[in-house]
Every structure is written in C-alpha cells, then in structure tokens.
Design a protein around this motif. Structure first.
Motif, mmCIF file in Angstrom:
data_model
loop_
_atom_site.group_PDB
_atom_site.id
_atom_site.type_symbol
_atom_site.label_atom_id
_atom_site.label_comp_id
_atom_site.label_asym_id
_atom_site.label_seq_id
_atom_site.Cartn_x
_atom_site.Cartn_y
_atom_site.Cartn_z
ATOM 1 N N ARG A 148 0.839 -1.215 0.000
ATOM 2 C CA ARG A 148 0.000 0.000 0.000
ATOM 3 C C ARG A 148 0.862 1.248 0.000
ATOM 4 N N ASN A 149 1.960 1.236 0.758
ATOM 5 C CA ASN A 149 2.863 2.386 0.778
ATOM 6 C C ASN A 149 3.505 2.611 -0.587
ATOM 7 N N ALA A 150 3.882 1.533 -1.248
ATOM 8 C CA ALA A 150 4.489 1.654 -2.584
ATOM 9 C C ALA A 150 3.494 2.253 -3.566
ATOM 10 N N ILE A 151 2.254 1.839 -3.482
ATOM 11 C CA ILE A 151 1.229 2.387 -4.367
ATOM 12 C C ILE A 151 0.998 3.862 -4.037
ATOM 13 N N ARG A 152 0.908 4.159 -2.748
ATOM 14 C CA ARG A 152 0.637 5.536 -2.318
ATOM 15 C C ARG A 152 1.748 6.490 -2.753
ATOM 16 N N THR A 153 3.000 6.036 -2.680
ATOM 17 C CA THR A 153 4.129 6.891 -3.035
ATOM 18 C C THR A 153 4.509 6.802 -4.508
ATOM 19 N N GLY A 154 3.842 5.920 -5.255
ATOM 20 C CA GLY A 154 4.142 5.788 -6.679
ATOM 21 C C GLY A 154 5.396 4.980 -6.958
ATOM 22 N N ASP A 155 5.840 4.163 -6.012
ATOM 23 C CA ASP A 155 7.022 3.322 -6.184
ATOM 24 C C ASP A 155 6.613 2.006 -6.838
ATOM 25 N N PHE A 156 6.255 2.087 -8.108
ATOM 26 C CA PHE A 156 5.711 0.921 -8.801
ATOM 27 C C PHE A 156 6.774 -0.106 -9.179
ATOM 28 N N GLN A 157 8.038 0.299 -9.179
ATOM 29 C CA GLN A 157 9.096 -0.651 -9.509
ATOM 30 C C GLN A 157 9.271 -1.704 -8.420
ATOM 31 N N SER A 158 9.001 -1.350 -7.167
ATOM 32 C CA SER A 158 9.157 -2.318 -6.080
ATOM 33 C C SER A 158 7.955 -3.244 -5.945
ATOM 34 N N LEU A 159 6.868 -2.955 -6.654
ATOM 35 C CA LEU A 159 5.661 -3.773 -6.524
ATOM 36 C C LEU A 159 5.874 -5.215 -6.960
ATOM 37 N N GLY A 160 6.644 -5.438 -7.999
ATOM 38 C CA GLY A 160 6.892 -6.802 -8.460
ATOM 39 C C GLY A 160 7.537 -7.657 -7.376
ATOM 40 N N GLU A 161 8.539 -7.103 -6.708
ATOM 41 C CA GLU A 161 9.207 -7.820 -5.621
ATOM 42 C C GLU A 161 8.244 -8.054 -4.459
ATOM 43 N N LEU A 162 7.438 -7.044 -4.154
ATOM 44 C CA LEU A 162 6.485 -7.173 -3.055
ATOM 45 C C LEU A 162 5.434 -8.236 -3.344
ATOM 46 N N VAL A 163 4.959 -8.281 -4.569
ATOM 47 C CA VAL A 163 3.969 -9.291 -4.945
ATOM 48 C C VAL A 163 4.576 -10.685 -4.828
ATOM 49 N N GLN A 164 5.799 -10.849 -5.275
ATOM 50 C CA GLN A 164 6.449 -12.153 -5.183
ATOM 51 C C GLN A 164 6.641 -12.538 -3.714
ATOM 52 N N HIS A 165 7.049 -11.581 -2.880
ATOM 53 C CA HIS A 165 7.233 -11.846 -1.454
ATOM 54 C C HIS A 165 5.907 -12.256 -0.808
ATOM 55 N N LYS A 166 4.833 -11.566 -1.184
ATOM 56 C CA LYS A 166 3.509 -11.927 -0.658
ATOM 57 C C LYS A 166 3.119 -13.338 -1.071
ATOM 58 N N GLN A 167 3.397 -13.708 -2.313
ATOM 59 C CA GLN A 167 3.071 -15.052 -2.787
ATOM 60 C C GLN A 167 3.859 -16.113 -2.019
ATOM 61 N N GLU A 168 5.126 -15.835 -1.754
ATOM 62 C CA GLU A 168 5.943 -16.769 -0.980
ATOM 63 C C GLU A 168 5.394 -16.909 0.438
ATOM 64 N N LEU A 169 5.011 -15.785 1.038
ATOM 65 C CA LEU A 169 4.442 -15.830 2.380
ATOM 66 C C LEU A 169 3.119 -16.586 2.398
ATOM 67 N N ALA A 170 2.287 -16.369 1.390
ATOM 68 C CA ALA A 170 1.003 -17.068 1.318
ATOM 69 C C ALA A 170 1.224 -18.578 1.203
ATOM 70 N N GLN A 171 2.202 -18.966 0.422
ATOM 71 C CA GLN A 171 2.522 -20.393 0.283
ATOM 72 C C GLN A 171 3.030 -20.950 1.619
ATOM 73 N N GLN A 172 3.880 -20.192 2.289
ATOM 74 C CA GLN A 172 4.398 -20.625 3.587
ATOM 75 C C GLN A 172 3.262 -20.760 4.603
ATOM 76 N N ILE A 173 2.348 -19.789 4.616
ATOM 77 C CA ILE A 173 1.211 -19.830 5.533
ATOM 78 C C ILE A 173 0.348 -21.064 5.273
ATOM 79 N N ALA A 174 0.125 -21.376 4.009
ATOM 80 C CA ALA A 174 -0.669 -22.560 3.665
ATOM 81 C C ALA A 174 0.008 -23.835 4.166
ATOM 82 N N GLN A 175 1.320 -23.927 3.988
ATOM 83 C CA GLN A 175 2.053 -25.099 4.448
ATOM 84 C C GLN A 175 2.018 -25.213 5.970
ATOM 85 N N LEU A 176 2.200 -24.085 6.641
ATOM 86 C CA LEU A 176 2.156 -24.094 8.102
ATOM 87 C C LEU A 176 0.764 -24.466 8.609
ATOM 88 N N GLY A 177 -0.260 -23.985 7.923
ATOM 89 C CA GLY A 177 -1.626 -24.314 8.302
ATOM 90 C C GLY A 177 -1.917 -25.797 8.154
#
Length: 152
Positions: A27-56
């Motif tokens: 949300r901060n990246a979107i708010r500040t217009g830092d769209f170049q970091s969004l790709g990394e953030l999306v990938q990090h979120k996907q990795e975390l979501a996968q980890q959460i699913a495995q832990l669950g």
C-alpha cells in the motif's frame, strides 16, 4: 506434544504477521508511486502465502493427532486442550482476522488506483469529438481533419 503445536501456531502467527507487513509495504508503494518495487512485493507476498498454507496444513495435522478440531465460532474443541494451546490459537485467529482486513484494504486500494488509471487513460485517449488523442503505443494521433463549412 502440545508444546510442538504451540510452537507451530506461533510460527504460523509470525508468518501471517509478515504477510500483513508485506500488505502495508504494498500500500505504501502504491501511495508513493514506487511501482518498480511492486513486483518484488507481490512475489514476497506469494511466498508468504505459500508458507502460511504449508504451516496451516502442518498445524491441522498436529491438531488432528491431538484430537483437537475447530468448532463453531473458530473455537477449539477437544477433550484436553492445554491453556497454552488455547492462547496460541486465539492469537493466531486474531492475527488472521487482521490479515483478512488488511488484505481487503489492499484490494480496495489497488481497485481504486486501477479505476483512477483507467479513467486517466480514457481521458488521454479521447477528445470532445470522440477522436483518439493518444493511441495504445502512447503516441499522439491525428484526429479527423474536420468538415469544410464553405462549399464551392
């Protein structure tokens, strides 16, 4: 064995909290217009979501082995539920609710930004006479030449 379950719940809670943090960064990246970091953030979120699913999945297996299940109102049901397990479970559930709210907020922010961007593109592509000002390639296009009012 309940100590292992408590540790699993705590680890899952930490992963969910990291996911909430990643949503805030997004949300901060979107708010500040830092769209170049969004790709990394999306990938990090996907990795975390996968980890959460495995832990669950691992937590559910541990709970089943101890004869514990989740009942109505997200309450633990079983014959012998340790207070430490119940406390870790409440923390996990509260953290998960916070993550769901943060995810909904992020979705609303992305949706609003997308709508704004689509409106801006539509404005750039159209003129009052409905001729296109800018094409898909971003280059200005010549509009219609108009109709001559003089005859003869």
């Amino acid at each position: 064995m309940s100590q292992a379950l408590i540790a699993s719940m705590q680890h899952e809670t930490q992963a969910i909290a990291a996911f909430v943090d990643a949503l805030q960064q997004e949300r901060n990246a979107i708010r500040t217009g830092d769209f170049q970091s969004l790709g990394e953030l999306v990938q990090h979120k996907q990795e975390l979501a996968q980890q959460i699913a495995q832990l669950g999945t691992a937590r559910q297996a541990q709970m089943a082995a101890l004869g514990i299940r989740v009942g109505g109102g997200r309450q633990l049901v079983g014959l012998h539920i340790d207070e430490g397990v119940a406390t870790a479970w409440r923390t996990l559930v509260l953290t998960a609710r916070g993550a769901a709210e943060a995810n909904a907020l992020s979705g609303a922010v992305v949706s609003a930004h997308l709508e704004y961007t689509q409106d801006a593109l539509q404005t750039l592509r159209q003129r009052g006479d409905t001729a296109t000002v800018y094409g898909r390639n971003g280059r200005a296009q010549a509009g219609p030449r108009g109709v001559s009012l003089a005859s003869g």
